[in-house]
Design a protein around this motif. Sequence first.
Motif, PDB file in Angstrom:
ATOM      1  N   GLY A  73     -56.340   9.618  -6.019  1.00  0.00           N
ATOM      2  CA  GLY A  73     -54.656  10.272  -4.746  1.00  0.00           C
ATOM      3  C   GLY A  73     -53.685   9.282  -4.529  1.00  0.00           C
ATOM      4  O   GLY A  73     -52.871  10.098  -4.318  1.00  0.00           O
ATOM      5  N   THR A  74     -53.897   8.333  -5.679  1.00  0.00           N
ATOM      6  CA  THR A  74     -52.602   7.088  -5.049  1.00  0.00           C
ATOM      7  C   THR A  74     -52.286   6.283  -6.407  1.00  0.00           C
ATOM      8  O   THR A  74     -52.822   6.185  -7.009  1.00  0.00           O
ATOM      9  CB  THR A  74     -52.617   7.176  -3.458  1.00  0.00           C
ATOM     10  OG1 THR A  74     -51.435   5.708  -3.841  1.00  0.00           O
ATOM     11  CG2 THR A  74     -54.040   5.622  -3.660  1.00  0.00           C
ATOM     12  N   SER A  75     -51.230   5.862  -6.630  1.00  0.00           N
ATOM     13  CA  SER A  75     -51.079   4.637  -8.140  1.00  0.00           C
ATOM     14  C   SER A  75     -52.487   3.323  -6.816  1.00  0.00           C
ATOM     15  O   SER A  75     -52.299   3.142  -5.968  1.00  0.00           O
ATOM     16  CB  SER A  75     -49.916   4.192  -7.769  1.00  0.00           C
ATOM     17  OG  SER A  75     -50.038   3.317  -6.413  1.00  0.00           O
ATOM     18  N   PRO A  76     -52.247   2.583  -7.860  1.00  0.00           N
ATOM     19  CA  PRO A  76     -53.476   1.688  -7.642  1.00  0.00           C
ATOM     20  C   PRO A  76     -52.494   0.481  -7.207  1.00  0.00           C
ATOM     21  O   PRO A  76     -52.953   0.220  -6.210  1.00  0.00           O
ATOM     22  CB  PRO A  76     -53.599   0.543  -9.416  1.00  0.00           C
ATOM     23  CG  PRO A  76     -53.856   2.129  -9.960  1.00  0.00           C
ATOM     24  CD  PRO A  76     -52.755   2.698  -9.478  1.00  0.00           C
ATOM     25  N   PRO A  80     -53.630  -0.510 -19.048  1.00  0.00           N
ATOM     26  CA  PRO A  80     -52.454  -0.419 -17.844  1.00  0.00           C
ATOM     27  C   PRO A  80     -52.022   1.192 -17.386  1.00  0.00           C
ATOM     28  O   PRO A  80     -52.065   2.019 -16.227  1.00  0.00           O
ATOM     29  CB  PRO A  80     -51.282  -1.080 -17.372  1.00  0.00           C
ATOM     30  CG  PRO A  80     -51.386  -2.111 -19.033  1.00  0.00           C
ATOM     31  CD  PRO A  80     -52.539  -1.578 -19.802  1.00  0.00           C
ATOM     32  N   PHE A  81     -51.812   1.807 -18.478  1.00  0.00           N
ATOM     33  CA  PHE A  81     -51.313   3.162 -18.240  1.00  0.00           C
ATOM     34  C   PHE A  81     -52.657   4.055 -18.152  1.00  0.00           C
ATOM     35  O   PHE A  81     -52.153   5.034 -17.288  1.00  0.00           O
ATOM     36  CB  PHE A  81     -50.348   3.698 -19.236  1.00  0.00           C
ATOM     37  CG  PHE A  81     -50.042   4.721 -19.166  1.00  0.00           C
ATOM     38  CD1 PHE A  81     -49.025   5.939 -18.649  1.00  0.00           C
ATOM     39  CD2 PHE A  81     -50.769   6.240 -20.042  1.00  0.00           C
ATOM     40  CE1 PHE A  81     -48.852   7.238 -18.308  1.00  0.00           C
ATOM     41  CE2 PHE A  81     -50.189   7.429 -19.570  1.00  0.00           C
ATOM     42  CZ  PHE A  81     -49.462   7.660 -19.431  1.00  0.00           C
ATOM     43  N   ALA A  94     -55.026   6.812 -10.021  1.00  0.00           N
ATOM     44  CA  ALA A  94     -54.585   8.108  -9.548  1.00  0.00           C
ATOM     45  C   ALA A  94     -55.358   9.796  -9.414  1.00  0.00           C
ATOM     46  O   ALA A  94     -55.851  10.055  -8.125  1.00  0.00           O
ATOM     47  CB  ALA A  94     -53.191   8.802  -9.830  1.00  0.00           C
ATOM     48  N   ALA A  95     -55.889   9.890 -10.479  1.00  0.00           N
ATOM     49  CA  ALA A  95     -57.096  11.297 -10.156  1.00  0.00           C
ATOM     50  C   ALA A  95     -58.054  10.749  -9.654  1.00  0.00           C
ATOM     51  O   ALA A  95     -58.254  11.937  -8.951  1.00  0.00           O
ATOM     52  CB  ALA A  95     -57.103  11.359 -11.917  1.00  0.00           C
TER      53      ALA A  95
END
Length: 135
Positions: free
Chosen positions: A34-37, A22-23, A30-31
């Motif tokens: 440009g945003t979290s899942p 998960p991490f 994000a890379a």
Amino acid sequence: MDAHFTDPLTLAEVADVAGYSPFHFARAFAAAFGTSPMAYLATRRVERAKTLLRTANLTVTEVCHAVGFTSLGTFSARFRAIVGVTPTAYRAEHVRAGGPPVPGCFALAWGQPQPSTRPPSGTARSEKQGHGDAS
């Protein structure tokens, strides 16, 4: 995620499908985007909710559940954070401008898997060749 945005997805489940921890998945996602899942998932759900609020004759609660949120409070808070207004205010703005809404039953059926009209494999062929006939 796009195909299953209405499902109750967790970061661990999505990362597992991708073959990552998960991490590491959250960092790589994000890379790349440009945003979290989970922020991406919420945005997809809100995009669909906007369409339903503009076009379907559904309550805000029905829209909330149709797009994958389980809590009306969370849905309203996320919607307002992304769009800038509440779902009710968004609908009111667009109802004044548009025509009649689509009946809710049609809106909820949109996007659902459709049953196949083809017979199971092998069925049609056996009947055509006369397998099982007494003659």
